[in-house]
Scaffold this active site. Structure first.
Site, PDB file in Angstrom:
ATOM      1  N   ASP A  68       0.850  -1.193   0.000  1.00 31.76           N
ATOM      2  CA  ASP A  68       0.000   0.000   0.000  1.00 31.76           C
ATOM      3  C   ASP A  68       0.887   1.246   0.000  1.00 31.76           C
ATOM      4  O   ASP A  68       1.705   1.443   0.909  1.00 31.76           O
ATOM      5  CB  ASP A  68      -0.905  -0.014   1.240  1.00 31.76           C
ATOM      6  CG  ASP A  68      -1.794   1.210   1.313  1.00 31.76           C
ATOM      7  OD1 ASP A  68      -2.637   1.373   0.408  1.00 31.76           O
ATOM      8  OD2 ASP A  68      -1.632   2.003   2.253  1.00 31.76           O
TER       9      ASP A  68
ATOM     10  N   THR B 121      -0.468   4.423  -4.670  1.00 35.11           N
ATOM     11  CA  THR B 121       0.771   4.124  -5.412  1.00 35.11           C
ATOM     12  C   THR B 121       0.748   4.811  -6.774  1.00 35.11           C
ATOM     13  O   THR B 121       1.730   5.429  -7.198  1.00 35.11           O
ATOM     14  CB  THR B 121       0.926   2.601  -5.587  1.00 35.11           C
ATOM     15  OG1 THR B 121       0.843   1.969  -4.310  1.00 35.11           O
ATOM     16  CG2 THR B 121       2.258   2.263  -6.227  1.00 35.11           C
TER      17      THR B 121
ATOM     18  N   ASP C 106      -9.207  -0.299   1.868  1.00 37.62           N
ATOM     19  CA  ASP C 106      -9.152   0.236   0.505  1.00 37.62           C
ATOM     20  C   ASP C 106     -10.403  -0.137  -0.277  1.00 37.62           C
ATOM     21  O   ASP C 106     -10.975   0.680  -0.999  1.00 37.62           O
ATOM     22  CB  ASP C 106      -7.907  -0.292  -0.228  1.00 37.62           C
ATOM     23  CG  ASP C 106      -6.629   0.387   0.245  1.00 37.62           C
ATOM     24  OD1 ASP C 106      -6.738   1.272   1.113  1.00 37.62           O
ATOM     25  OD2 ASP C 106      -5.544   0.032  -0.236  1.00 37.62           O
TER      26      ASP C 106
END
Length: 540
Positions: free
Chosen positions: A74, A108, A405
């Site tokens: 992550d 990311t 997420d």
């Protein structure tokens, strides 16, 4: 004038000039050198995260100063745990955190995109283009890309009947996480949790009603969604019942102990008789408190504070099960779920302030006799708890981050139900659109437009590279097919499924998330390009 960092002097013609103090103790970077330093720092951080992008991305092991180990891919978590000293590096950390706070996913990708934009900006600086022209050109190119995303997005209805479609979106998010071996189960848990608490009419999701709890032990497949509240506590006495039905809960923030003066005080006991009187008074107060809770109709006491063995024994003998040392956030969640009120004083306790639920039970895990308390069948069924299991603490923590997420991306679909297709398809399509817009420009901005189009290709290039494919060949093929077929759903086949059609493979991403990535990365790059002078204390 004492705060002035120097002295004013005059030359032989009477013209004033300033002599700055402690110049030897300062380090200064100006102009192109400052910009190059910033770009290099940002590219290094983007390079670290680049290998973590996509379903075949690799994990990073982060070891803290006290030896605590975290394994994750992550982006926001990696940057948060990195020891970053460079000023621009810290801005990249904040960029990932902003994406995480706003969307919860795509952390990311946003850092990789910012690094690619700065890399392209470096090449434009070498050509002699002014940084402000580059920054303004990037901003206009970003507006073109965002408008193109709106054009290629598709409506994605969110309601109780589209659960299967939402699960496909959640699976895309979970595809690159440690939970990939059971991402169907995790996607179902995330979607069911959001649909349980979502107000679909107002397009709002109250995250306070979703609690993600972890327990080490068991398999990841043992994770479950509890329609109620799970707290990592047990009954205060081992002989209290483990299962209660049709429960009335007294939610208390006052301790089970005799009242004490608020001011500082001393109590002198001069004889054995006075001590016996004191013990009798304490016992009578304990009995009075317990009876008051029972008379209100409570069949279970949830207490924020602890109580001693005497109070515990008295609660058992009076047949009133109790749970002690329950944290503040859990107390609030229990109150919301059961429809009860948090009571600060025993005198204020009344039947209308009690919460109600259908079942309270203890869960026991493995041979270690670890136990948790589950409050189910609540009057407000919207409060839910996601209970994650795993073989060790690292896996449980990473699974919790992964499910967070997925929860965030489903929430963003509830708020804005339009989607684009993943696998780099949206970035390649935007890159083509920005390049077409550059061909229509006659000003210097066309260079910035083309650089922006090249930077957008960093995402599909990284996806192909991390999947073991030839990056340039893969990108060229997909880009040519998108242009020839006018099909913006074609992306990088990371999973070797012999198909580049992301729509057919259900690789779906939220439009809101994708737009946020491009907007945040462009804002940060513009800010970095406008810095041309850095003053800092010199290294001693």
């Amino acid at each position: 004038m004492s705060m002035f960092p120097g002295t004013v002097a005059f030359d032989e013609f009477g013209r004033p000039f300033i002599i700055l103090r402690d110049q030897e103790n300062q380090k200064r970077l100006t102009g192109i050198d400052a910009l190059k330093s910033h770009i290099q720092a940002a590219r290094l951080i983007a390079g670290i995260l680049r290998t973590s992008l996509g379903p075949r991305g690799l994990d990073k092991m982060m070891v803290s100063a006290d030896g605590e180990v975290t394994v994750t891919n992550d982006g926001a978590t990696i940057l948060k745990l990195m020891d970053v000293d460079h000023e621009i590096g810290k801005l990249m950390v904040q960029l990932a955190q902003s994406q995480d706070d706003e969307i919860g996913d795509g952390t990311t990708g946003v850092v990789v995109l910012a690094g690619a934009l700065l890399e392209q900006a470096s090449a434009l600086l070498d050509k002699g283009i002014h940084p402000i022209r580059i920054a303004d050109g990037f901003e206009m190119a970003a507006a073109t890309a965002l408008a193109h995303l709106d054009n290629i997005s598709e409506a994605f209805p969110v309601n109780k009947d589209t659960r299967e479609h939402l699960i496909k979106v959640a699976r895309t998010t979970l595809g690159s996480k440690v939970v990939v071996k059971c991402h169907q189960l995790m996607a179902e848990i995330a979607v069911d949790a959001i649909l349980s608490v979502a107000d679909l009419e107002k397009r709002d999701v109250n995250f306070e009603l979703i609690k993600v709890e972890g327990k080490v032990g068991g398999r990841m497949e043992d994770s479950m969604l509890v329609r109620g509240v799970v707290i990592d506590k047990t009954m205060s006495h081992s002989q209290m019942p483990k299962v209660l039905k049709d429960v009335k809960l007294a939610i208390l923030t006052c301790p089970f102990e005799p009242p004490k003066p608020k001011t500082k005080h001393k109590l002198q006991v001069a004889s054995a008789e006075e001590y016996r009187d004191l013990r009798r008074y304490e016992h009578e107060k304990f009995v009075e408190i317990v009876r008051r809770v029972k008379d209100a109709g409570a069949t279970l006491a949830i207490c924020q504070w602890g109580f001693d063995d005497e109070a515990n024994h008295l609660l058992l003998s009076e047949g009133l099960p109790a749970v002690r040392w329950v944290g503040g956030p859990e107390m609030e969640l229990i109150a919301i779920a059961t429809g009860g009120r948090i009571v600060p004083r025993f005198e204020e306790l009344s039947p209308d302030k009690l919460g109600s639920c259908g079942l309270v039970r203890e869960l026991t895990f493995g041979t270690s006799k670890d136990e948790m308390l589950v409050i189910e069948q609540c009057s407000n069924s919207r409060a839910v708890t996601v209970l994650m299991r795993g073989g060790n603490r690292m896996i449980v923590e990473e699974a919790k981050r992964s499910v967070h997420d997925a929860l965030c991306i489903v929430r963003s679909l509830v708020q804005d139900s339009r989607v684009v297709y993943g696998g780099g398809a949206a970035e390649i399509s935007c890159s083509l659109a920005v390049a077409r817009a550059a061909d229509k420009l006659s000003s210097l901005d066309q260079y910035a437009y083309r650089a922006f189009a090249d930077a957008l290709e960093a995402i599909p290039l990284a996806l192909a590279e991390n999947s073991g494919l030839s990056p340039i060949d893969t990108l060229s093929e997909v880009k040519a097919r998108q242009a020839a077929e006018n099909n913006s759903n074609l992306g990088v086949d990371c999973m070797s499924n012999d198909s580049n059609d992301m729509k057919a493979m259900n690789v779906i991403e939220s439009l809101h998330s994708k737009k946020q990535q491009i907007a945040l990365a462009t804002q940060l790059v513009k800010m970095i390009l406008k810095i041309d002078d850095v003053r800092s204390p010199a290294d001693q």
